[in-house]
Design a protein around this motif. Structure first.
Motif, PDB file in Angstrom:
ATOM      1  N   LYS A   1       0.988  -1.034  -0.066  1.00  0.00           N
ATOM      2  CA  LYS A   1      -0.061   0.125   0.076  1.00  0.00           C
ATOM      3  C   LYS A   1       0.968   1.274   0.033  1.00  0.00           C
ATOM      4  CE  LYS A   1      -3.681  -2.326   2.503  1.00  0.00           C
ATOM      5  NZ  LYS A   1      -4.616  -2.384   3.539  1.00  0.00           N
TER       6      LYS A   1
ATOM      7  N   VAL B   1      -1.263   8.003  -1.235  1.00  0.00           N
ATOM      8  CA  VAL B   1      -1.510   9.047  -2.490  1.00  0.00           C
ATOM      9  C   VAL B   1      -0.586  10.183  -2.340  1.00  0.00           C
ATOM     10  CG1 VAL B   1      -3.868   8.140  -3.033  1.00  0.00           C
ATOM     11  CG2 VAL B   1      -3.420   9.911  -1.556  1.00  0.00           C
TER      12      VAL B   1
ATOM     13  N   ILE C   1       2.517  10.461  -4.372  1.00  0.00           N
ATOM     14  CA  ILE C   1       2.717  10.171  -5.792  1.00  0.00           C
ATOM     15  C   ILE C   1       3.544  11.490  -6.238  1.00  0.00           C
ATOM     16  CG2 ILE C   1       1.200  10.458  -7.830  1.00  0.00           C
ATOM     17  CD1 ILE C   1      -1.125   9.147  -6.375  1.00  0.00           C
TER      18      ILE C   1
ATOM     19  N   GLU D   1      -5.046   5.749  -0.839  1.00  0.00           N
ATOM     20  CA  GLU D   1      -3.686   4.923  -0.968  1.00  0.00           C
ATOM     21  C   GLU D   1      -3.849   4.184  -2.148  1.00  0.00           C
ATOM     22  OE1 GLU D   1      -3.700   2.565   2.445  1.00  0.00           O
ATOM     23  OE2 GLU D   1      -5.332   1.177   1.788  1.00  0.00           O
ATOM     24  N   ILE D   2      -2.783   3.887  -2.701  1.00  0.00           N
ATOM     25  CA  ILE D   2      -2.607   2.879  -3.920  1.00  0.00           C
ATOM     26  C   ILE D   2      -2.265   1.547  -3.479  1.00  0.00           C
ATOM     27  CG2 ILE D   2      -1.818   2.727  -6.324  1.00  0.00           C
ATOM     28  CD1 ILE D   2      -3.220   5.111  -5.670  1.00  0.00           C
ATOM     29  N   GLN D   3      -2.971   0.608  -3.883  1.00  0.00           N
ATOM     30  CA  GLN D   3      -2.659  -0.917  -3.798  1.00  0.00           C
ATOM     31  C   GLN D   3      -2.131  -1.411  -4.896  1.00  0.00           C
ATOM     32  OE1 GLN D   3      -5.901  -3.120  -2.170  1.00  0.00           O
ATOM     33  NE2 GLN D   3      -6.216  -1.774  -0.130  1.00  0.00           N
TER      34      GLN D   3
ATOM     35  N   VAL E   1       5.752   5.900  -7.406  1.00  0.00           N
ATOM     36  CA  VAL E   1       4.198   6.017  -8.106  1.00  0.00           C
ATOM     37  C   VAL E   1       4.259   7.531  -8.633  1.00  0.00           C
ATOM     38  CG1 VAL E   1       1.897   5.999  -7.726  1.00  0.00           C
ATOM     39  CG2 VAL E   1       3.307   4.650  -6.620  1.00  0.00           C
TER      40      VAL E   1
ATOM     41  N   LEU F   1      -1.893   6.808 -13.502  1.00  0.00           N
ATOM     42  CA  LEU F   1      -0.680   6.531 -12.502  1.00  0.00           C
ATOM     43  C   LEU F   1       0.344   5.561 -13.255  1.00  0.00           C
ATOM     44  CD1 LEU F   1      -2.468   6.382  -9.248  1.00  0.00           C
ATOM     45  CD2 LEU F   1      -1.544   8.344 -10.270  1.00  0.00           C
TER      46      LEU F   1
ATOM     47  N   TYR G   1      -2.626  -2.769 -10.152  1.00  0.00           N
ATOM     48  CA  TYR G   1      -2.417  -1.888  -9.010  1.00  0.00           C
ATOM     49  C   TYR G   1      -3.883  -1.082  -9.108  1.00  0.00           C
ATOM     50  CZ  TYR G   1      -0.635   1.370 -12.675  1.00  0.00           C
ATOM     51  OH  TYR G   1      -0.418   2.003 -13.799  1.00  0.00           O
ATOM     52  N   SER G   2      -4.044  -0.772  -8.124  1.00  0.00           N
ATOM     53  CA  SER G   2      -5.552  -0.106  -8.043  1.00  0.00           C
ATOM     54  C   SER G   2      -5.705   1.131  -7.013  1.00  0.00           C
ATOM     55  CB  SER G   2      -6.603  -1.190  -7.593  1.00  0.00           C
ATOM     56  OG  SER G   2      -8.004  -0.350  -7.424  1.00  0.00           O
TER      57      SER G   2
ATOM     58  N   ASN H   1      -5.621   2.423 -10.906  1.00  0.00           N
ATOM     59  CA  ASN H   1      -4.431   2.797 -11.713  1.00  0.00           C
ATOM     60  C   ASN H   1      -4.668   4.336 -12.477  1.00  0.00           C
ATOM     61  OD1 ASN H   1      -6.836   2.555 -13.523  1.00  0.00           O
ATOM     62  ND2 ASN H   1      -6.075   0.807 -14.534  1.00  0.00           N
TER      63      ASN H   1
ATOM     64  N   LEU I   1      -6.348   8.453 -11.283  1.00  0.00           N
ATOM     65  CA  LEU I   1      -6.591   9.379 -10.048  1.00  0.00           C
ATOM     66  C   LEU I   1      -7.026  10.716 -10.193  1.00  0.00           C
ATOM     67  CD1 LEU I   1      -6.945   8.725  -6.751  1.00  0.00           C
ATOM     68  CD2 LEU I   1      -4.403   9.916  -6.528  1.00  0.00           C
TER      69      LEU I   1
END
Length: 407
Positions: free
Chosen positions: A317, A320, A323, A341-343, A363, A379, A393-394, A396, A398
């Motif tokens: 994780k 964000v 980024i 957050e990006i997973q 990221v 992303l 990733y999710s 992808n 934002l």
């Protein structure tokens, strides 16, 4: 003094006459006397007859006798034990212990007055032949770094012949091989000895051979490392890999001809099949020896200590707020909306994944050609190394607010 000197001529004459008369009497008269003869050996006669029947005397309880004899003094004066014979006739004896009369034979001019023994106990045994193994005893030490690979005697047995009780005492036939300073194979004819259980020589038996040939195989020895060999399996090579491996013991003492041993620098294991490795632990392995090379101790067992690294999936994780903006110039993209957050769904080997942190991943959002304001931006994720795979990733993309960077 006067008394002694008185008529001294007559006194001397009388003394001389007395001496002459005694000499005459003793020379002319030979009185009967007795004497004792000691340590007269007893002789066994007709032993050849006994041996023809397969028998042999093993013991006579009395070997010497003594006697008192009588005769004229002149006859006795020249006699000793050699003039009297004591015999026992053993020709008719059987196996066992028997009492046998002693026969005496003395010169005709004397007679036996008294004997110390009239009979003697004689032990007679059957003569037998038995086979006994040849045992090689080693003495001395080989030269440094050399070892005795093996020793063999030819023939391996020898026939032992003698009285039954004597033969039964013989445990084996002993031959001694001196190894002092030897560095190569050797062969020699060596004398043999019949010995009992304690290693003492047994007397009174005969051997069919006085010597046997003893051959010794001598090898040079050397300690070398053991190297683990693998036979990779395609079936599980993608899911499992070896993280750590070692062999216990990690060295082996080998022996062989000097020319062969000098070439050896390492002994490899036979290839270990990856299919057999399912978890961490010890796995038996077999060493593969070059031709002419063998282990000094062939009873040792070797095992490979294996630590596996298993391919697995894991989620990382990333906040964000981490980024970064790419091709931004004097601008930046700020996350907007409710996503925090990006997973990242990763695939890799456990030990690699265990060493990862969120800060190892980059990221970013590419602002090239993007105008300021709220924008949904794709992303991009950059992995820290090639040992891991980003499966997905999710999210992808934002919602981000592109603004001027006033820093």
């Amino acid at each position: 003094m006067k008394l002694l000197k008185h008529n001294w001529q007559w006194k001397v004459t009388s003394l001389i006459i007395g001496i002459l008369m005694w000499s005459y009497i003793t020379a002319g008269v030979n009185p009967t006397q007795s004497t004792t003869l000691s340590d007269i050996p007893i002789r066994a006669i007709n032993q050849d007859v006994l041996e023809e029947k397969g028998l042999k005397i093993t013991e006579m309880e009395v070997r010497q006798v003594s006697m008192r004899i009588m005769g004229k003094r002149n006859d006795l004066g020249s006699l000793d034990r050699n003039y009297v014979i004591a015999t026992v006739d053993v020709g008719s004896l059987k196996e066992g212990v028997q009492s046998v009369p002693i026969h005496y034979n003395a010169p005709a001019n004397v007679f036996i007055n008294e004997m110390s023994s009239s009979q003697v106990q004689v032990h007679v045994e059957r003569v037998v032949t038995k086979s006994r193994n040849v045992v090689v005893r080693e003495s001395g030490s080989l030269a440094d770094n050399f070892v005795l690979r093996g020793v063999a005697a030819t023939p391996q047995t020898v026939q032992v012949t003698g009285p039954r009780s004597y033969v039964e005492k013989v445990a084996n036939i002993l031959v001694t091989l001196n190894l002092s300073g030897l560095t190569a194979d050797t062969s020699a004819n060596l004398q043999v000895h019949p010995v009992d259980e304690s290693g003492n020589v047994v007397e009174g038996v005969e051997l069919s051979l006085s010597s046997v040939n003893v051959a010794a195989s001598i090898a040079k020895q050397k300690e070398v490392p053991v190297q683990l060999q693998w036979a990779p399996s395609k079936d599980n090579a993608e899911k499992i890999r070896i993280s750590q491996s070692s062999v216990t013991p990690n060295t082996v003492l080998v022996m062989g001809k000097a020319a062969d041993i000098d070439k050896v620098t390492v002994i490899k294991t036979q290839p270990l099949d990856m299919k057999t490795i399912t978890k961490d632990g010890l796995y038996p392995v077999t060493l593969s020896y070059p031709e002419g090379v063998t282990p000094v101790n062939d009873k040792l067992t070797y095992k490979a200590q294996i630590t596996l690294d298993v391919l697995e999936e894991r989620v990382m994780k990333i906040s964000v707020d981490a980024i970064q903006s790419k091709n931004a110039g004097a601008r930046k993209a700020q996350p907007a909306g409710d996503v925090k957050e990006i997973q990242l769904k990763l695939e890799g080997y456990k030990m690699v994944l265990d060493g990862l942190h969120a800060s190892d991943f980059l990221v970013s959002a590419d602002l090239k050609g993007v105008e300021n304001g709220l924008r949904v931006l794709p992303l991009e994720v950059k992995l820290p190394n090639e040992d891991i795979l980003l499966k997905e990733y999710s999210p992808n993309q934002l919602l981000m607010n592109v603004v001027a960077d006033n820093r």
